[in-house]
Scaffold this motif. Structure first.
Motif, PDB file in Angstrom:
ATOM      1  N   THR A  13      -0.545  -3.297   1.326  1.00 28.73           N
ATOM      2  CA  THR A  13      -0.460  -1.912   1.246  1.00 28.73           C
ATOM      3  C   THR A  13       1.683  -1.766   2.193  1.00 28.73           C
ATOM      4  OG1 THR A  13      -2.327  -1.248   0.187  1.00 28.73           O
ATOM      5  CG2 THR A  13      -0.048   0.414   0.811  1.00 28.73           C
ATOM      6  N   TRP A  59       7.700   1.023  -6.756  1.00 23.97           N
ATOM      7  CA  TRP A  59       6.650   1.191  -5.540  1.00 23.97           C
ATOM      8  C   TRP A  59       5.907   2.565  -6.074  1.00 23.97           C
ATOM      9  CZ3 TRP A  59       3.911   3.728  -2.256  1.00 23.97           C
ATOM     10  CH2 TRP A  59       3.076   3.372  -2.369  1.00 23.97           C
ATOM     11  N   VAL A  60       6.595   3.401  -6.179  1.00 22.30           N
ATOM     12  CA  VAL A  60       6.159   5.003  -5.923  1.00 22.30           C
ATOM     13  C   VAL A  60       5.100   4.640  -7.119  1.00 22.30           C
ATOM     14  CG1 VAL A  60       6.179   7.467  -5.892  1.00 22.30           C
ATOM     15  CG2 VAL A  60       7.227   6.138  -4.475  1.00 22.30           C
ATOM     16  N   SER A  64       4.384  -4.332   1.807  1.00 18.99           N
ATOM     17  CA  SER A  64       4.564  -3.549   0.291  1.00 18.99           C
ATOM     18  C   SER A  64       6.164  -3.053   0.114  1.00 18.99           C
ATOM     19  CB  SER A  64       4.086  -3.943  -0.838  1.00 18.99           C
ATOM     20  OG  SER A  64       3.450  -2.811  -0.813  1.00 18.99           O
ATOM     21  N   VAL A  65       5.557  -2.037   0.963  1.00 22.56           N
ATOM     22  CA  VAL A  65       6.387  -0.878   1.636  1.00 22.56           C
ATOM     23  C   VAL A  65       7.820  -0.827   1.870  1.00 22.56           C
ATOM     24  CG1 VAL A  65       7.026   1.324   2.222  1.00 22.56           C
ATOM     25  CG2 VAL A  65       5.050   0.998   0.942  1.00 22.56           C
ATOM     26  N   CYS A 100       9.560  -3.597  -0.211  1.00 23.71           N
ATOM     27  CA  CYS A 100      10.533  -2.751  -0.740  1.00 23.71           C
ATOM     28  C   CYS A 100      11.718  -2.159  -0.445  1.00 23.71           C
ATOM     29  CB  CYS A 100       9.558  -1.831  -1.333  1.00 23.71           C
ATOM     30  SG  CYS A 100       8.981  -2.471  -3.024  1.00 23.71           S
ATOM     31  N   LEU A 101      11.311  -1.944   0.542  1.00 19.86           N
ATOM     32  CA  LEU A 101      12.530  -1.226   1.790  1.00 19.86           C
ATOM     33  C   LEU A 101      13.408  -1.969   2.302  1.00 19.86           C
ATOM     34  CD1 LEU A 101      12.813   1.919   2.834  1.00 19.86           C
ATOM     35  CD2 LEU A 101      12.078   0.895   5.041  1.00 19.86           C
ATOM     36  N   VAL A 106       7.655   7.244   0.943  1.00 22.40           N
ATOM     37  CA  VAL A 106       8.554   6.576   0.723  1.00 22.40           C
ATOM     38  C   VAL A 106       9.741   7.233   0.842  1.00 22.40           C
ATOM     39  CG1 VAL A 106       8.900   4.867  -0.793  1.00 22.40           C
ATOM     40  CG2 VAL A 106       6.709   5.124  -0.140  1.00 22.40           C
ATOM     41  N   LEU A 147      12.186   1.417  -4.545  1.00 21.28           N
ATOM     42  CA  LEU A 147      10.850   1.996  -3.666  1.00 21.28           C
ATOM     43  C   LEU A 147      10.234   3.089  -4.914  1.00 21.28           C
ATOM     44  CD1 LEU A 147      12.744   3.212  -0.650  1.00 21.28           C
ATOM     45  CD2 LEU A 147      10.586   1.617  -0.693  1.00 21.28           C
ATOM     46  N   ALA A 195       3.134   9.289  -1.115  1.00 19.04           N
ATOM     47  CA  ALA A 195       3.439   8.712  -1.618  1.00 19.04           C
ATOM     48  C   ALA A 195       4.900   8.700  -1.166  1.00 19.04           C
ATOM     49  CB  ALA A 195       2.734   7.096  -2.485  1.00 19.04           C
ATOM     50  N   TRP A 242       2.177   2.553  -7.086  1.00 20.49           N
ATOM     51  CA  TRP A 242       1.335   3.310  -6.222  1.00 20.49           C
ATOM     52  C   TRP A 242       0.558   4.613  -7.276  1.00 20.49           C
ATOM     53  CZ3 TRP A 242      -1.760   2.960  -1.644  1.00 20.49           C
ATOM     54  CH2 TRP A 242      -2.362   3.843  -1.097  1.00 20.49           C
TER      55      TRP A 242
END
Length: 187
Positions: free
Chosen positions: A20, A51-52, A23-24, A27-28, A71, A48, A67, A55
């Motif tokens: 998890t 991703w949110v 993966s953040v 993406c960042l 993020v 991002l 989250a 999630w």
């Protein structure tokens, strides 16, 4: 529970958290990159935000908001603190969780792309509003003209549309692997 199964459970949770957080971070790191074929009108996917949404789709509104704030603060750390991405991404997390909870949308390709499209446009509108408020506050002793606000909103209309299109097209690249992983971890 015996010691072996408890150790296995902790190891499984640690790997889940590693995937998890990884993966953040991925993406960042992808956010400032402009790879060929990934942008539209100079706008890259909002990794991002994707991703949110990924999630939040199977979680509560509170989990989505937390989250989104985390993020968003990470994204603010890479860009500028004004406007803040934390507020818009927290709202994206809340709305996405509520949409899925109300069963308005399914978990298929079209629904995920549609959620990302709407949320990307919503995020850019929130950022444009923050820029407008911020520029009006800075120009407090000066005159903030209507044409200045018009330029901000005209620019962000193009950004919102391009961001929404390109982000929704790339959403499955983030959503499906993460969704499969998180589903596997719940079993």
């Amino acid at each position: 529970m015996n010691r072996i199964s408890l150790r296995h459970l902790y190891k499984r949770q640690a790997i889940n958290w590693l995937v998890t957080v990884g993966s953040v971070l991925l993406c960042l790191l992808l956010s400032p990159m402009r790879l060929p074929g990934m942008e539209l009108a100079g706008i890259a996917p909002n990794w991002l935000l994707i991703w949110v949404v990924a999630w939040s789709i199977k979680r509560t509104a509170v989990q989505g908001a937390i989250a989104g704030v985390i993020v968003g603060l990470l994204q603010d750390g890479m860009t500028a603190p004004v406007p803040s991405h934390a507020l818009s991404l927290a709202l994206v997390g809340i709305v996405t969780a509520r949409l899925h909870k109300q069963r308005y949308l399914q978990e298929d390709f079209i629904s995920v792309a549609l959620i990302v499209f709407v949320m990307a446009a919503f995020t850019e509108i929130m950022i444009a509003a923050q820029f407008s408020i911020w520029s009006a506050a800075i120009a407090g002793k000066y005159t903030a003209t209507v044409s200045h606000f018009g330029k901000i909103w005209t620019y962000y209309q193009r950004v919102a549309l391009a961001s929404a299109i390109v982000s929704s097209l790339w959403a499955p690249v983030v959503y499906y692997p993460l969704n499969r992983w998180w589903t596997k971890m719940k079993d």
